[in-house]
Design a protein around this motif. Structure first.
Motif, PDB file in Angstrom:
ATOM      1  N   UNK A  29       0.769  -1.317  -0.196  1.00 15.15           N
ATOM      2  CA  UNK A  29       0.124  -0.034   0.031  1.00 15.15           C
ATOM      3  C   UNK A  29       0.726   1.293  -0.073  1.00 15.15           C
ATOM      4  N   UNK A  30       1.977   1.164   0.722  1.00 10.31           N
ATOM      5  CA  UNK A  30       2.895   2.267   0.810  1.00 10.31           C
ATOM      6  C   UNK A  30       3.435   2.724  -0.490  1.00 10.31           C
ATOM      7  N   UNK A  56      -1.995 -11.157  -1.529  1.00  6.38           N
ATOM      8  CA  UNK A  56      -2.246  -9.790  -0.581  1.00  6.38           C
ATOM      9  C   UNK A  56      -2.977  -8.791  -1.497  1.00  6.38           C
ATOM     10  N   UNK A  57      -2.663  -8.791  -2.800  1.00  6.45           N
ATOM     11  CA  UNK A  57      -3.213  -7.886  -3.545  1.00  6.45           C
ATOM     12  C   UNK A  57      -4.855  -8.127  -3.609  1.00  6.45           C
ATOM     13  N   UNK A  58      -5.269  -9.459  -3.610  1.00  7.52           N
ATOM     14  CA  UNK A  58      -6.743  -9.911  -3.618  1.00  7.52           C
ATOM     15  C   UNK A  58      -7.437  -9.650  -2.270  1.00  7.52           C
ATOM     16  N   UNK A  59      -6.749  -9.713  -0.995  1.00 12.01           N
ATOM     17  CA  UNK A  59      -7.206  -9.247   0.030  1.00 12.01           C
ATOM     18  C   UNK A  59      -7.353  -7.673   0.211  1.00 12.01           C
ATOM     19  N   UNK A  64     -11.519  -3.073  -0.337  1.00 13.36           N
ATOM     20  CA  UNK A  64     -11.669  -1.936  -0.839  1.00 13.36           C
ATOM     21  C   UNK A  64     -10.476  -0.615  -0.506  1.00 13.36           C
ATOM     22  N   UNK A  65      -9.634  -1.278  -0.369  1.00 11.27           N
ATOM     23  CA  UNK A  65      -8.274  -0.497  -0.389  1.00 11.27           C
ATOM     24  C   UNK A  65      -7.580  -0.048  -1.537  1.00 11.27           C
ATOM     25  N   UNK A  82      -9.263   6.667   1.092  1.00 16.07           N
ATOM     26  CA  UNK A  82      -8.745   7.690   1.737  1.00 16.07           C
ATOM     27  C   UNK A  82      -8.031   7.517   3.116  1.00 16.07           C
ATOM     28  N   UNK A  83      -8.640   6.525   4.021  1.00 16.78           N
ATOM     29  CA  UNK A  83      -8.100   6.373   5.417  1.00 16.78           C
ATOM     30  C   UNK A  83      -6.676   5.433   5.193  1.00 16.78           C
ATOM     31  N   UNK A  84      -6.526   4.684   4.286  1.00 14.80           N
ATOM     32  CA  UNK A  84      -5.391   3.980   3.983  1.00 14.80           C
ATOM     33  C   UNK A  84      -4.275   5.172   3.610  1.00 14.80           C
TER      34      UNK A  84
END
Length: 94
Positions: A29-30, A56-59, A64-65, A82-84
């Protein structure tokens, strides 16, 4: 002493924090906060097996991240929650 907000559940926030609580997902995500990229680029950068990154991408996608946009045979991933984004920004500037 501050009062606690009894009306707010924080369920959504807790779910996002749980998903981001894994070091690999946090790295993914970073990275995606700064660069939209495909799975091959992610696993090459992280030096991980493609199957591991795909799981990990599937999760992350199911929660919805992130989202994936198809470009021919490739899927390019980006962060949409947005929170992520806020959490990653906070972590990187701390």
């Amino acid at each position: 002493m501050a009062d606690f907000d009894k009306t707010r559940s924080f369920n959504n926030e807790a779910e996002i924090l749980k998903v981001l609580g894994h070091p690999i997902r946090l790295k993914i995500v970073a990275g995606l906060c700064t660069n939209e990229c495909n799975v091959k680029h992610i696993w090459e950068c992280l030096n991980l097996p493609q199957a591991t990154v795909s799981q990990h991408l599937a999760l992350l996608k199911n929660k919805g991240i992130i989202e994936g946009k198809r470009d021919g045979v490739e899927v390019h991933y980006s962060v949409i929650h947005p929170l992520a984004r806020k959490l990653i920004t906070s972590l990187l500037t701390a």
